[in-house]
Design an enzyme around this catalytic site. Structure first.
Site, PDB file in Angstrom:
ATOM      1  N   HIS A 168      32.239  34.948  50.721  1.00  0.00           N
ATOM      2  CA  HIS A 168      31.405  33.951  50.062  1.00  0.00           C
ATOM      3  C   HIS A 168      29.918  34.202  50.285  1.00  0.00           C
ATOM      4  O   HIS A 168      29.090  33.823  49.472  1.00  0.00           O
ATOM      5  CB  HIS A 168      31.837  32.542  50.459  1.00  0.00           C
ATOM      6  N   ARG A 275      31.512  25.754  42.363  1.00  0.00           N
ATOM      7  CA  ARG A 275      32.032  25.721  43.747  1.00  0.00           C
ATOM      8  C   ARG A 275      31.387  24.540  44.477  1.00  0.00           C
ATOM      9  O   ARG A 275      30.377  24.683  45.158  1.00  0.00           O
ATOM     10  CB  ARG A 275      31.698  27.027  44.470  1.00  0.00           C
ATOM     11  N   GLU A 410      45.524  31.601  42.564  1.00  0.00           N
ATOM     12  CA  GLU A 410      44.895  32.527  43.513  1.00  0.00           C
ATOM     13  C   GLU A 410      45.812  32.818  44.704  1.00  0.00           C
ATOM     14  O   GLU A 410      45.379  33.394  45.685  1.00  0.00           O
ATOM     15  CB  GLU A 410      43.533  32.022  43.957  1.00  0.00           C
ATOM     16  N   ASN A 433      39.737  36.903  43.542  1.00  0.00           N
ATOM     17  CA  ASN A 433      39.299  37.266  44.903  1.00  0.00           C
ATOM     18  C   ASN A 433      40.406  36.925  45.898  1.00  0.00           C
ATOM     19  O   ASN A 433      40.823  37.745  46.710  1.00  0.00           O
ATOM     20  CB  ASN A 433      38.034  36.494  45.303  1.00  0.00           C
ATOM     21  N   ASP A 434      40.869  35.679  45.805  1.00  0.00           N
ATOM     22  CA  ASP A 434      41.918  35.286  46.747  1.00  0.00           C
ATOM     23  C   ASP A 434      43.275  35.855  46.354  1.00  0.00           C
ATOM     24  O   ASP A 434      44.075  36.203  47.223  1.00  0.00           O
ATOM     25  CB  ASP A 434      41.996  33.750  46.854  1.00  0.00           C
ATOM     26  N   CYS A 481      38.049  33.580  37.050  1.00  0.00           N
ATOM     27  CA  CYS A 481      36.725  33.323  37.612  1.00  0.00           C
ATOM     28  C   CYS A 481      36.470  34.101  38.898  1.00  0.00           C
ATOM     29  O   CYS A 481      35.463  33.900  39.556  1.00  0.00           O
ATOM     30  CB  CYS A 481      36.526  31.825  37.834  1.00  0.00           C
TER      31      CYS A 481
END
Ligand code: PEP
Ligand code: MG
Length: 569
Positions: A168, A275, A410, A433-434, A481
Site C-alpha cells: 500500500h 480506498r 481478491e 493485488n490480493d 481495480c
C-alpha cells in the site's frame, strides 16, 4: 529481532547519561499513555483489553527498567541501544522456554519494545511531517499512513528497503505522483543525508552518487519522459475505445477525497475504487468519524456525478494498521483484516455505512466489500444496511437508497466459489493485488518473495477468466481495480476476458487509455484464450509482448522491458 536493532553510540560526557536516563523514562511515560488510550478504545473487546493489560504489565516491569538503566550508566550507551540490548536478552530467554504458549508470548514483548523504541526515536515522525525542502526519502520501511501524511510538494522520490510494488505504500506513492522504488533490501544502510541520488521509478533503479555520465543520461531521460507524458495526456478528453471501436470504462483508484477533483482532468470516468480506510488512518484520534466520512463521500460523489463511485468499505489490517486495532498476528494478511474486522467491530462499520447511505443522495454511489470469502459475510452486511436505512428513516435523517452492493474478488475462495456469491451481489471488481498474493502465497509487502509475485501466473489468469465468464453469464458488471489493470502486458488479456472496466491509479489513466486505443478487442479475445493454454507467466508475457510490440508507444515498451526482478504487478 531486526526491527529494534540500533547502532551503538558511546556517550562521551557523563552528563549525557542523565539525559539518556531521562529520555528513557519519558519514553516509558508516553508508551504507557498510548497503551491506556488503546485499552480504553478497545474496552468493548475482552481480548483486546486483556492484551493491553499484559502490555502495560510488561512495560511497568521494574526488572526491565533496572536492566536498561544499568546498561546506560555502566556501558555509557544511548537509551535506544540499551533498550534494544535488553529486549534482545529477554527475547532470547523467551526462545528457550519449552512451553509453546509461553514462548509465543514473545510477540508481546517485541510489540512493547517497538513502542518504547518508537517513542525514543519519536523525532523521526516529526521530521517526516515537517519536510520543508525538496528531498528524496530513503527509509528502511514506511507505513501507508506515514506515506499518506507526507508533504507531496517537497518529496522528489521515495526509496525503501522493504515493501513490494503492490504494497500500500507503493500504491500511495504512485497515486501521489511520487517516483518510488521499493524492496531494495539494504539501501537505507548505504544512503546518507546530502548525497545525490537518482530515483528511476519507471525501471526500478536507484543510483547513489551518480557520475557525470549517469547524471546526463538520466536528465535527458527525464526530459524525454515529460514530453511523452504530456503527449499522452492530450488524449484525456477522448473516450476510451479500443482500436475496433469498443467502449471500455476507464476509472480511477483514489485514496483521498480531493483526488476526485482530478479524475476528469486525467481523462477518467468515475471512481472504480475509493480506498476509504485512509480517511481513518489519517485521523485516528477522531472518535465520531461518521461526519468526516459523510463529507468525504459527498464530495467525491458530487465531483464525478453522474459517473459512479465505488466506495469500498474499510480495508484495515494487512499492512494498514490503526493503533486501536492491536496487531499480534504473525501473518496479518491472513488474519484480522478488512470485512473480518468490520463484522467483528460493527460499531465503526455501522457508522461508515450510515455515512455512505446519507451521502448516497448526492450522486451515483456503489458499495463494495473487501476480502470476501463467503456469502455469509455479504448477507450480514445486507441485514445491516436494511437496519441502518430504517434507523435513518425513523430519525428523519436525509439519505439515499441502498447502493448497488458488490464485492472485491481478491481471494481464491471468492473467485472459485463465485457461483454462490453471484445471487447475492450486484457487481464484482477483481482485486488482483490480493488475488495474486493469496493465490501464489506471496506476501505482497515482502521484498524476499517479490520475484514470485506474478499476476500473469496461469493460476491467477484462470481465476480471472472464470470470474469474468460466470459474471457475464449472470449479467453481473465486472471490473478490475488491482494494479494489473495498468500493467501493459495484462491489459490485452483483461479486455480479452471481457472485463468491462479497468480502474487504475489516477496518474496512470492517460497511459492506459492510450494502450486500450491500439488494442483490437477481437484479437485480444484470441490472445486471452491462447494465454490460458500456456504454462508460465514468462511464456504469457513473451506472447503478449509480441502482439503489443509494434503498437504501444516507445515509452510504454521501455517500461515493459524493465528489470524482470521487479515485475510490478
Ligand atoms: C487489490 O487487492 O487488488 C486491491 C485493489 O485492493 P488493495 O490494493 O487496496 O488491497
Ligand atoms: Mg485488496
Amino acid at each position: 529481532m531486526e526491527e529494534i536493532r540500533v547502532k551503538k553510540h558511546v556517550l562521551k560526557d557523563p552528563a549525557e547519561v542523565e539525559y539518556e536516563l531521562k529520555r528513557f523514562r519519558e519514553a516509558l511515560i508516553r508508551s504507557r499513555a498510548e497503551l491506556e488510550k488503546i485499552s480504553a478504545q478497545v474496552s468493548d473487546i475482552i481480548e483486546g483489553k486483556q492484551l493491553m493489560e499484559v502490555h502495560i504489565l510488561l512495560l511497568d516491569d521494574p526488572a526491565m527498567h533496572k536492566e536498561v538503566e544499568n546498561r546506560i550508566r555502566e556501558e555509557l550507551v544511548t537509551a535506544e541501544y540499551a533498550v534494544s540490548r535488553v529486549l534482545y536478552d529477554i527475547l532470547e530467554r523467551f526462545n528457550s522456554i519449552e512451553d509453546p504458549y509461553l514462548r509465543s508470548r514473545s510477540v508481546d514483548v517485541r510489540d512493547v519494545g517497538r513502542r518504547v523504541m518508537g517513542n525514543l526515536l519519536g523525532t523521526e515522525k516529526e521530521v517526516l511531517a515537517n519536510i520543508n525542502q525538496p528531498v528524496v526519502l530513503v527509509s528502511n520501511d514506511l507505513d501507508p499512513s506515514q506515506t499518506a501524511g507526507l508533504s507531496r510538494d517537497q518529496l522528489l522520490g521515495i526509496v525503501t528497503d522493504l515493501g513490494g510494488s503492490t504494497s500500500h505504500t507503493a500504491i500511495l506513492a504512485r497515486s501521489m505522483g511520487i517516483p518510488s522504488v521499493v524492496a531494495l533490501k539494504d539501501v537505507a544502510e548505504y544512503a546518507h543525508p546530502g548525497q545525490t541520488i537518482i530515483v528511476d521509478g519507471v525501471h526500478g533503479v536507484v543510483i547513489l552518487d551518480p557520475d557525470e555520465d549517469e547524471l546526463e543520461y538520466y536528465t535527458e531521460l527525464k526530459d524525454r519522459y515529460n514530453v511523452a507524458e504530456a503527449e499522452i495526456a492530450l488524449n484525456a478528453e477522448n473516450e476510451t475505445v479500443t482500436e475496433d471501436g469498443q467502449s471500455i470504462e476507464l476509472s480511477a483508484n483514489i485514496e483521498f477525497s480531493q483526488e476526485a477533483d482530478q479524475v476528469k482532468r486525467f481523462g477518467g470516468k468515475g471512481i472504480g475504487l475509493f480506498r476509504t480506510e485512509f480517511i481513518r488512518l489519517l485521523s485516528p484520534e477522531i472518535e465520531d468519524d461518521e461526519e468526516i466520512h459523510y463529507r468525504a463521500y459527498r464530495h467525491v460523489l458530487k465531483a464525478v456525478f453522474p459517473e459512479p463511485v465505488i466506495i469500498r468499505t474499510f480495508d484495515l489490517g494487512g499492512d494498514k494498521f490503526l493503533e486501536s486495532i492491536p496487531t499480534l498476528e504473525r501473518n496479518p494478511f491472513l488474519g484480522w483484516r478488512a470485512i473480518r474486522i468490520c463484522l467483528d467491530r460493527p460499531l465503526k462499520f455501522r457508522s461508515q455505512l450510515r455515512a455512505i447511505l446519507r451521502a448516497a443522495r448526492f450522486g451515483n454511489a456503489w458499495l463494495m466489500l473487501p476480502m470476501i470469502t463467503s456469502q455469509d459475510q455479504v448477507l450480514q452486511v445486507k441485514v445491516m444496511l436494511e437496519d441502518i436505512k430504517a434507523e435513518l428513516e425513523e430519525s428523519g435523517t436525509p439519505h439515499g437508497s441502498i447502493p448497488p452492493l458488490g464485492i472485491m474478488v481478491e481471494t481464491p475462495a471468492a473467485a472459485l466459489a463465485i457461483d454462490f456469491l453471484i445471487p447475492h451481489i450486484d457487481f464484482v471488481s477483481i482485486g488482483s493485488n490480493d488475488l495474486t498474493q493469496y493465490t501464489l502465497a506471496v506476501d505482497r509487502g515482502s521484498p524476499y518473495v517479490s520475484k514470485l509475485f506474478d499476476s500473469l501466473h496461469p493460476s491467477v489468469l484462470w481465476q480471472i477468466e472464470h470470474v469474468a465468464r460466470k459474471c457475464r453469464e449472470a449479467e453481473i458488471w465486472t471490473g478490475i481495480c488491482g494494479q494489473m489493470a495498468s500493467n501493459p502486458l495484462a491489459i490485452p488479456l483483461l479486455l480479452g476476458f471481457g472485463l468491462k472496466e479497468l480502474s487504475v491509479s489516477l496518474t496512470l489513466i492517460p497511459d492506459v487509455k492510450k494502450m486500450i486505443s491500439v488494442i483490437n478487442l477481437k484479437e485480444a479475445e484470441v490472445l486471452a484464450r491462447e494465454s490460458l493454454m500456456m504454462e508460465s507467466g514468462d511464456e504469457i508475457r513473451k506472447y503478449v509482448l509480441k502482439y503489443v510490440e509494434s503498437r504501444y508507444p516507445e515509452i510504454i515498451l521501455d517500461e515493459i522491458h524493465r528489470d524482470n526482478n521487479d515485475r510490478g504487478n
